[in-house]
Design a protein around this motif. Structure first.
Motif, PDB file in Angstrom:
ATOM      1  N   GLU A 173       0.824  -1.204   0.000  1.00 32.62           N
ATOM      2  CA  GLU A 173       0.000   0.000   0.000  1.00 32.62           C
ATOM      3  C   GLU A 173       0.861   1.259   0.000  1.00 32.62           C
ATOM      4  N   MET A 174       1.983   1.242   0.727  1.00 28.70           N
ATOM      5  CA  MET A 174       2.904   2.379   0.691  1.00 28.70           C
ATOM      6  C   MET A 174       3.432   2.608  -0.722  1.00 28.70           C
ATOM      7  N   ALA A 175       3.778   1.523  -1.401  1.00 27.11           N
ATOM      8  CA  ALA A 175       4.283   1.632  -2.768  1.00 27.11           C
ATOM      9  C   ALA A 175       3.212   2.187  -3.698  1.00 27.11           C
ATOM     10  N   ARG A 176       1.975   1.742  -3.506  1.00 31.41           N
ATOM     11  CA  ARG A 176       0.880   2.244  -4.345  1.00 31.41           C
ATOM     12  C   ARG A 176       0.673   3.744  -4.161  1.00 31.41           C
ATOM     13  N   ILE A 177       0.662   4.190  -2.909  1.00 29.21           N
ATOM     14  CA  ILE A 177       0.459   5.614  -2.624  1.00 29.21           C
ATOM     15  C   ILE A 177       1.593   6.446  -3.215  1.00 29.21           C
ATOM     16  N   SER A 178       2.817   6.015  -2.987  1.00 35.51           N
ATOM     17  CA  SER A 178       3.980   6.754  -3.487  1.00 35.51           C
ATOM     18  C   SER A 178       3.987   6.799  -5.012  1.00 35.51           C
ATOM     19  N   ALA A 179       3.729   5.665  -5.645  1.00 35.56           N
ATOM     20  CA  ALA A 179       3.727   5.613  -7.102  1.00 35.56           C
ATOM     21  C   ALA A 179       2.598   6.443  -7.695  1.00 35.56           C
ATOM     22  N   THR A 180       1.462   6.496  -7.009  1.00 36.92           N
ATOM     23  CA  THR A 180       0.317   7.248  -7.520  1.00 36.92           C
ATOM     24  C   THR A 180       0.631   8.733  -7.640  1.00 36.92           C
ATOM     25  N   ILE A 181       1.214   9.321  -6.603  1.00 37.33           N
ATOM     26  CA  ILE A 181       1.523  10.747  -6.705  1.00 37.33           C
ATOM     27  C   ILE A 181       2.675  10.996  -7.675  1.00 37.33           C
ATOM     28  N   HIS A 182       3.627  10.080  -7.737  1.00 34.15           N
ATOM     29  CA  HIS A 182       4.763  10.270  -8.628  1.00 34.15           C
ATOM     30  C   HIS A 182       4.369  10.133 -10.091  1.00 34.15           C
ATOM     31  N   LYS A 183       3.439   9.249 -10.392  1.00 33.90           N
ATOM     32  CA  LYS A 183       2.981   9.116 -11.785  1.00 33.90           C
ATOM     33  C   LYS A 183       2.315  10.392 -12.268  1.00 33.90           C
ATOM     34  N   ALA A 184       1.746  11.150 -11.342  1.00 33.26           N
ATOM     35  CA  ALA A 184       1.122  12.431 -11.681  1.00 33.26           C
ATOM     36  C   ALA A 184       2.142  13.567 -11.660  1.00 33.26           C
ATOM     37  N   ARG A 185       3.427  13.231 -11.522  1.00 35.40           N
ATOM     38  CA  ARG A 185       4.519  14.201 -11.433  1.00 35.40           C
ATOM     39  C   ARG A 185       4.375  15.104 -10.209  1.00 35.40           C
ATOM     40  N   MET A 186       3.749  14.562  -9.177  1.00 36.89           N
ATOM     41  CA  MET A 186       3.616  15.262  -7.903  1.00 36.89           C
ATOM     42  C   MET A 186       4.574  14.609  -6.903  1.00 36.89           C
ATOM     43  N   PRO A 250      15.804  -4.820   5.634  1.00 39.31           N
ATOM     44  CA  PRO A 250      16.178  -4.553   4.245  1.00 39.31           C
ATOM     45  C   PRO A 250      15.259  -5.261   3.246  1.00 39.31           C
ATOM     46  N   ARG A 251      14.738  -6.415   3.620  1.00 43.67           N
ATOM     47  CA  ARG A 251      13.817  -7.130   2.740  1.00 43.67           C
ATOM     48  C   ARG A 251      12.549  -6.300   2.499  1.00 43.67           C
ATOM     49  N   ASP A 252      12.108  -5.569   3.504  1.00 42.20           N
ATOM     50  CA  ASP A 252      10.925  -4.713   3.335  1.00 42.20           C
ATOM     51  C   ASP A 252      11.201  -3.612   2.318  1.00 42.20           C
ATOM     52  N   ALA A 253      12.400  -3.027   2.401  1.00 41.96           N
ATOM     53  CA  ALA A 253      12.769  -1.974   1.452  1.00 41.96           C
ATOM     54  C   ALA A 253      12.826  -2.523   0.029  1.00 41.96           C
ATOM     55  N   LEU A 254      13.384  -3.720  -0.113  1.00 43.02           N
ATOM     56  CA  LEU A 254      13.449  -4.348  -1.433  1.00 43.02           C
ATOM     57  C   LEU A 254      12.053  -4.655  -1.957  1.00 43.02           C
ATOM     58  N   ARG A 255      11.197  -5.153  -1.087  1.00 42.13           N
ATOM     59  CA  ARG A 255       9.827  -5.463  -1.491  1.00 42.13           C
ATOM     60  C   ARG A 255       9.089  -4.187  -1.925  1.00 42.13           C
ATOM     61  N   PHE A 256       9.311  -3.089  -1.199  1.00 46.41           N
ATOM     62  CA  PHE A 256       8.712  -1.805  -1.587  1.00 46.41           C
ATOM     63  C   PHE A 256       9.147  -1.426  -2.997  1.00 46.41           C
ATOM     64  N   TRP A 257      10.451  -1.564  -3.279  1.00 47.29           N
ATOM     65  CA  TRP A 257      10.962  -1.161  -4.579  1.00 47.29           C
ATOM     66  C   TRP A 257      10.376  -2.013  -5.697  1.00 47.29           C
ATOM     67  N   VAL A 258      10.212  -3.290  -5.448  1.00 51.37           N
ATOM     68  CA  VAL A 258       9.625  -4.182  -6.465  1.00 51.37           C
ATOM     69  C   VAL A 258       8.205  -3.720  -6.825  1.00 51.37           C
ATOM     70  N   HIS A 259       7.399  -3.427  -5.799  1.00 50.34           N
ATOM     71  CA  HIS A 259       6.028  -2.965  -6.052  1.00 50.34           C
ATOM     72  C   HIS A 259       6.034  -1.570  -6.679  1.00 50.34           C
ATOM     73  N   TYR A 260       6.866  -0.685  -6.141  1.00 53.07           N
ATOM     74  CA  TYR A 260       6.863   0.699  -6.603  1.00 53.07           C
ATOM     75  C   TYR A 260       7.257   0.814  -8.077  1.00 53.07           C
ATOM     76  N   LYS A 261       8.357   0.159  -8.465  1.00 49.14           N
ATOM     77  CA  LYS A 261       8.832   0.322  -9.843  1.00 49.14           C
ATOM     78  C   LYS A 261       7.838  -0.233 -10.843  1.00 49.14           C
ATOM     79  N   ARG A 262       7.068  -1.263 -10.436  1.00 50.39           N
ATOM     80  CA  ARG A 262       6.035  -1.787 -11.318  1.00 50.39           C
ATOM     81  C   ARG A 262       4.860  -0.812 -11.409  1.00 50.39           C
ATOM     82  N   GLU A 263       4.427  -0.282 -10.263  1.00 47.97           N
ATOM     83  CA  GLU A 263       3.294   0.658 -10.242  1.00 47.97           C
ATOM     84  C   GLU A 263       3.621   1.955 -10.971  1.00 47.97           C
ATOM     85  N   ALA A 264       4.846   2.449 -10.781  1.00 48.06           N
ATOM     86  CA  ALA A 264       5.220   3.746 -11.343  1.00 48.06           C
ATOM     87  C   ALA A 264       5.779   3.634 -12.764  1.00 48.06           C
ATOM     88  N   GLY A 265       6.040   2.406 -13.225  1.00 49.13           N
ATOM     89  CA  GLY A 265       6.606   2.237 -14.564  1.00 49.13           C
ATOM     90  C   GLY A 265       8.005   2.830 -14.675  1.00 49.13           C
TER      91      GLY A 265
END
Length: 306
Positions: A173-186, A250-265
């Motif tokens: 969910e953190m990755a989704r929220i972060s990627a959502t604002i970043h995809k909008a260039r916010m 560190p595994r949590d940080a890696l997991r965040f990045w996996v979700h984030y980079k997919r959500e944000a493209g």
């Protein structure tokens, strides 16, 4: 919203306000008139012409109607740069005050599907002459706690397997929220772990129900050009803020990045990840240098005895 004429703003000054009808009955009838002089020492933070405090309002008919007290955070700005004051005088719809700007940021994020606090009320005083003040009232996130404080407590109350399962849902969910604002260039520009609030009441009812709310959007800004720079800043802050937090690995940080980079493209994810780590390291180094006694420690010869 009636901003009056330029002459009215210049000579007499004008004020405008907006109150969410869902909360109006819990506020004093003269709320807009008294809000800038209201006093509260509860979690008060004041400096440089601005203040933030927690305030609890009790509906006047609480005993008869059973109305619940309303807990809010009141942000007020009393002094602003001359450019903001002049701009508001000439263009009163421009959201030049911090209160009005953050209101716009909250509603922009909400329109993107990002959970943010409810805005209870907002108002500005423009003029006379070069005067400008503003206030913003947001509903307190009752039953919620910032992640940097919630996770260490939750870890102690759950078995390891259940805790890891919960973290996977939180990270997603953190990755989704972060990627959502970043995809909008916010970009948030204060994207620390403590600005994600977890709804503990919902979690207690259903351990699978993870609800996060993103707070403090006063610095949110759109960057159409070179957005990667601001991505590195946001995610570097987030990575840095997980340092030393019990229950975060560190595994949590890696997991965040996996979700984030997919959500944000994200393009060139390996290079992007390297830049984010470098940014986080800079924050860490700066924080270490800012700690009391850091200068003395850094000046000591290597291997010196105490």
């Amino acid at each position: 919203m009636n901003h009056g004429s330029l002459w009215e703003r210049l000579v007499r000054g004008v004020r405008w306000s907006w109150i969410d009808e869902r909360y109006r009955s819990a506020l004093p009838a003269d709320f807009d008139a008294m809000v800038m002089t209201l006093e509260s020492r509860d979690r008060l933070h004041a400096k440089q012409g601005r203040s933030t405090a927690r305030v609890v309002f009790h509906p006047p008919d609480q005993n008869q109607s059973g109305g619940r007290p309303l807990s809010v955070y009141l942000k007020r700005h009393f002094q602003m740069p001359w450019l903001a004051r002049f701009s508001a005088l000439v263009h009163p719809n421009g959201r030049y005050s911090p209160g009005a700007a953050e209101w716009a940021h909250l509603e922009r994020a909400r329109s993107l599907g990002v959970p943010v606090p409810d805005v209870v009320a907002i108002g500005e005083r423009i003029g006379p002459w070069a005067g400008l003040q503003s206030y913003l009232v947001v509903a307190e996130l009752t039953g919620c706690k910032e992640l940097n404080e919630a996770l260490p407590v939750i870890e102690q109350s759950m078995d390891r397997e259940a805790f890891e399962s919960l973290k996977r849902r939180i990270v997603k969910e953190m990755a989704r929220i972060s990627a959502t604002i970043h995809k909008a260039r916010m970009f948030h520009k204060d994207l620390y772990l403590c600005h994600f609030f977890l709804d503990l009441e919902r979690l207690a009812r259903d351990p699978r129900d993870v609800a996060l709310t993103l707070i403090d959007l006063h610095r949110l800004q759109e960057h159409r050009y070179w957005p990667d720079r601001w991505r590195w800043k946001d995610l570097g802050q987030l990575l840095f803020s997980t340092e030393g937090v019990a229950g975060v690995s560190p595994r949590d940080a890696l997991r965040f990045w996996v979700h984030y980079k997919r959500e944000a493209g994200v393009r060139n994810p390996e290079w992007q990840a390297r830049m984010i780590r470098l940014k986080a390291a800079r924050y860490s180094d700066h924080n270490a240098a800012s700690e009391p006694g850091a200068a003395e420690r850094l000046s000591e010869p290597v291997g010196s005895a105490d």
